[in-house]
Design a protein around this motif. Structure first.
Motif, PDB file in Angstrom:
ATOM      1  N   ARG A  21       0.880  -1.161  -0.022  1.00 20.85           N
ATOM      2  CA  ARG A  21       0.073  -0.062   0.082  1.00 20.85           C
ATOM      3  C   ARG A  21       0.757   1.396  -0.011  1.00 20.85           C
ATOM      4  O   ARG A  21       0.725   2.196  -0.959  1.00 20.85           O
ATOM      5  CB  ARG A  21      -1.146  -0.055   1.181  1.00 20.85           C
ATOM      6  N   ASP A  39       5.984  -7.223   5.575  1.00 21.43           N
ATOM      7  CA  ASP A  39       5.420  -8.519   5.763  1.00 21.43           C
ATOM      8  C   ASP A  39       5.671  -9.421   4.428  1.00 21.43           C
ATOM      9  O   ASP A  39       5.063  -8.986   3.340  1.00 21.43           O
ATOM     10  CB  ASP A  39       4.006  -8.294   5.902  1.00 21.43           C
ATOM     11  N   ASP A 126      -7.860  -6.969   6.571  1.00 23.24           N
ATOM     12  CA  ASP A 126      -9.241  -5.805   7.021  1.00 23.24           C
ATOM     13  C   ASP A 126      -9.687  -5.220   5.797  1.00 23.24           C
ATOM     14  O   ASP A 126     -10.896  -5.213   5.598  1.00 23.24           O
ATOM     15  CB  ASP A 126      -8.504  -5.190   8.248  1.00 23.24           C
ATOM     16  N   ASN A 130      -5.191  -2.852   2.086  1.00 26.94           N
ATOM     17  CA  ASN A 130      -4.296  -3.738   2.758  1.00 26.94           C
ATOM     18  C   ASN A 130      -4.047  -5.239   2.274  1.00 26.94           C
ATOM     19  O   ASN A 130      -3.412  -5.772   2.797  1.00 26.94           O
ATOM     20  CB  ASN A 130      -4.572  -3.732   4.536  1.00 26.94           C
ATOM     21  N   THR A 172     -11.572  -3.964  16.776  1.00 26.79           N
ATOM     22  CA  THR A 172     -10.256  -3.069  16.686  1.00 26.79           C
ATOM     23  C   THR A 172     -10.129  -2.640  15.029  1.00 26.79           C
ATOM     24  O   THR A 172      -9.533  -1.545  14.931  1.00 26.79           O
ATOM     25  CB  THR A 172      -9.128  -3.769  17.205  1.00 26.79           C
ATOM     26  N   ARG A 173     -10.691  -3.355  14.419  1.00 30.19           N
ATOM     27  CA  ARG A 173     -10.717  -3.065  12.793  1.00 30.19           C
ATOM     28  C   ARG A 173     -11.206  -1.561  12.487  1.00 30.19           C
ATOM     29  O   ARG A 173     -10.744  -0.821  11.564  1.00 30.19           O
ATOM     30  CB  ARG A 173     -11.331  -3.906  11.965  1.00 30.19           C
ATOM     31  N   ARG A 176      -8.543   0.677  13.444  1.00 32.56           N
ATOM     32  CA  ARG A 176      -7.344   0.682  12.291  1.00 32.56           C
ATOM     33  C   ARG A 176      -7.999   1.424  11.013  1.00 32.56           C
ATOM     34  O   ARG A 176      -7.229   2.162  10.468  1.00 32.56           O
ATOM     35  CB  ARG A 176      -7.160  -0.636  11.933  1.00 32.56           C
TER      36      ARG A 176
HETATM   37  P1  ATP Z   1       1.137   0.355   9.456  1.00 35.19           P
HETATM   38  O1  ATP Z   1       1.698   1.153   8.422  1.00 35.19           O
HETATM   39  O2  ATP Z   1       0.329   1.355  10.263  1.00 35.19           O
HETATM   40  O3  ATP Z   1       2.028  -0.644  10.445  1.00 35.19           O
HETATM   41  P2  ATP Z   1       0.235  -2.109   8.406  1.00 35.19           P
HETATM   42  O4  ATP Z   1      -0.843  -2.028   7.170  1.00 35.19           O
HETATM   43  O5  ATP Z   1       1.513  -2.394   7.812  1.00 35.19           O
HETATM   44  O6  ATP Z   1       0.128  -0.499   8.938  1.00 35.19           O
HETATM   45  P3  ATP Z   1      -0.256  -3.730  10.546  1.00 35.19           P
HETATM   46  O7  ATP Z   1      -0.740  -3.646  11.874  1.00 35.19           O
HETATM   47  O8  ATP Z   1       1.510  -3.886  10.425  1.00 35.19           O
HETATM   48  O9  ATP Z   1      -0.611  -2.711   9.575  1.00 35.19           O
HETATM   49  O10 ATP Z   1      -0.606  -5.174   9.714  1.00 35.19           O
HETATM   50  C1  ATP Z   1      -0.097  -5.645   8.573  1.00 35.19           C
HETATM   51  C2  ATP Z   1      -1.097  -6.277   7.775  1.00 35.19           C
HETATM   52  O11 ATP Z   1      -1.764  -7.278   8.339  1.00 35.19           O
HETATM   53  C3  ATP Z   1      -2.251  -5.073   7.218  1.00 35.19           C
HETATM   54  O12 ATP Z   1      -1.774  -4.433   6.266  1.00 35.19           O
HETATM   55  C4  ATP Z   1      -3.545  -6.005   7.144  1.00 35.19           C
HETATM   56  O13 ATP Z   1      -3.266  -6.574   6.168  1.00 35.19           O
HETATM   57  C5  ATP Z   1      -3.093  -7.065   7.962  1.00 35.19           C
HETATM   58  N1  ATP Z   1      -3.948  -7.007   9.254  1.00 35.19           N
HETATM   59  C6  ATP Z   1      -3.251  -6.547  10.644  1.00 35.19           C
HETATM   60  N2  ATP Z   1      -4.197  -6.383  11.629  1.00 35.19           N
HETATM   61  C7  ATP Z   1      -5.528  -6.975  11.195  1.00 35.19           C
HETATM   62  C8  ATP Z   1      -6.700  -7.067  11.566  1.00 35.19           C
HETATM   63  N3  ATP Z   1      -7.211  -6.953  12.954  1.00 35.19           N
HETATM   64  N4  ATP Z   1      -7.605  -7.605  10.720  1.00 35.19           N
HETATM   65  C9  ATP Z   1      -7.315  -8.352   9.499  1.00 35.19           C
HETATM   66  N5  ATP Z   1      -6.179  -7.970   8.878  1.00 35.19           N
HETATM   67  C10 ATP Z   1      -5.258  -7.424   9.860  1.00 35.19           C
END
Ligand code: ATP
Length: 425
Positions: A21, A39, A126, A130, A172-173, A176
């Motif tokens: 993203r 990731d 989510d 993402n 919690t989503r 987010r």
């Molecule tokens: P940031 O830049 O804020 O860290 P991120 O998208 O990398 O954003 P992470 O919390 O590191 O956020 O989560 C990594 C990925 O895991 C997300 O992009 C999403 O695809 C998935 N994810 C995280 N938390 C959830 C959740 N509660 N439900 C579903 N998918 C989730």
């Protein structure tokens, strides 16, 4: 190297989640990007990869990069490689998971895990923005996998959830979604907003606050999301949007961002700017304490415990009401600074700040005056001076210094000669 190691084993490797993203957003804005969290997901070529594939790949990479620390999270079959910050490199965190799907045995519980393919792995995420993946292995390395319209949503600048019941499964989503919307200046897509409101109206608090062996993870995630929001520069707008959506009810059904709380949070910022450098206050924690302190006293301790705040934060919130009553009553009777100091020094900084935020101006002024001036006043003479003046060292020094401090604070003595005369009496 990671792609090579995956290809050798007949696996596909994908960059997924926030990094994809952020790459696409940076590309669209022709900006630069600093990625510290990566990731990766491993998937089988013709069939699903074995559930331990992510861990195996991480182990293989660690042999190639022994400086990286390896962490294995058994229950979820994921591994992480950590490069610590040094002179040349910022720290880097690489999570490697095997493609998986999560099913929820019942709403708001801890996800359970089973092996599956990349599409399903993305399907459990989510938001569409993402749920994009970039293939790193050949053939067709560099392909963007976009099963759910994430690219269009990035262009349309909207946060769209993948499933109607997503927020019921994991409230919690909501936090987010708000965080991403405010951070990127995106809108919450109208359907998504409907789902959020539906989840909230269907009793979101009861599910988040229930304590059983399955739910602590949910409360920890809520606290983590609150931390992310409250330490970000955009925390005010995020809190406002959470309130507009009714989502502060995840913290407690009576929680709302009314004008009183907004004023208190504004005062707190002034106070943090003033105290932070010397006192090691943790701004996001103070903001959260101020928010919880806005609840009726009987709810504060329970909410702080539910969110699994640190023990000292729980203590502040539990003791706040009694401390406030004592302080307000005494301060309205006290005339002399020494009396104020004697009372307030029993309390720690955080609790005094919380009380000041909630008090009328005269009380708040006295607390600020104590914190900024009176608490730092020293007696005009110190222990060494007493010794030089011929007083025998011993426990009486404490009393003498306290008496001197009180007289200094109240302006009765202003120099060492007056101090000596006072002691001689
Ligand atoms: P940031 O830049 O804020 O860290 P991120 O998208 O990398 O954003 P992470 O919390 O590191 O956020 O989560 C990594 C990925 O895991 C997300 O992009 C999403 O695809 C998935 N994810 C995280 N938390 C959830 C959740 N509660 N439900 C579903 N998918 C989730």
């Amino acid at each position: 190297t990671a792609s090579q190691a995956a290809e050798e084993r007949g696996w596909h490797l994908y960059l997924v989640g926030g990094a994809v993203r952020d790459l696409l957003l940076a590309e669209a804005a022709a900006g630069t990007l600093m990625i510290t969290d990566i990731d990766l997901v491993v998937d089988g070529f013709h069939k699903s990869a074995d559930v331990g594939a992510g861990v195996e790949l991480a182990k293989a990479l660690q042999e190639i990069y022994p400086v990286a620390r390896l962490e294995i999270h058994g229950a979820f079959q994921t591994a992480a490689l950590l490069w610590h910050k040094d002179q040349d490199l910022d720290s880097l965190w690489v999570d490697i998971a095997t493609a998986r799907t999560e099913f929820y045995p019942y709403p708001a519980a801890n996800p359970e895990v089973e092996a599956s393919s990349i599409r399903q792995d993305l399907y459990r995420r989510d938001f569409t923005i993402n749920a994009l993946a970039l293939r790193l292995t050949s053939p067709r390395a560099g392909d963007l996998l976009d099963f759910f319209g994430g690219l269009l949503d990035l262009e349309a600048k909207q946060v769209r959830v993948l499933h109607a019941n997503s927020f019921i499964e994991d409230p919690t989503r909501i936090y987010r979604g708000v965080r991403f919307a405010v951070r990127f200046g995106f809108a919450i897509e109208p359907r998504t907003e409907e789902y959020i409101r539906y989840a909230i109206n269907s009793g979101v608090y009861d599910r988040t606050a229930q304590t059983n062996s399955k739910t602590p993870a949910l409360q920890t995630r809520l606290k983590t999301e609150l931390k992310h929001i409250l330490e970000a520069p955009y925390w005010r707008s995020a809190l406002q949007l959470l309130d507009d959506l009714g989502a502060l009810q995840c913290i407690h059904p009576t929680m709302s961002l009314d004008s009183k709380l907004i004023r208190q949070l504004r005062l707190l910022e002034r106070c943090l700017r003033r105290f932070d450098p010397q006192q090691n206050l943790i701004p996001w924690q103070m903001r959260l304490e101020a928010i919880i302190a806005h609840l009726a006293p009987k709810y504060r301790g329970k909410v702080a415990k539910n969110l699994q705040l640190q023990e000292d934060s729980i203590q502040h919130l539990q003791n706040l009401a009694a401390a406030k009553t004592e302080i307000i009553q005494s301060l309205s009777e006290y005339q002399r600074p020494s009396q104020v100091v004697q009372l307030l020094r029993k309390y720690n900084l955080e609790i005094l700040i919380l009380i000041a935020l909630q008090s009328q101006r005269p009380i708040r002024r006295q607390i600020w005056q104590y914190l900024t001036v009176w608490a730092n006043v020293q007696p005009i003479l110190n222990g060494n001076d007493l010794k030089k003046l011929g007083y025998k060292p011993g426990p009486q020094y404490r009393q003498m210094l306290d008496d001197l401090l009180a007289k200094t604070l109240d302006g009765d003595i202003t120099n060492p000669v007056e101090a000596q005369e006072f002691l001689a009496k």
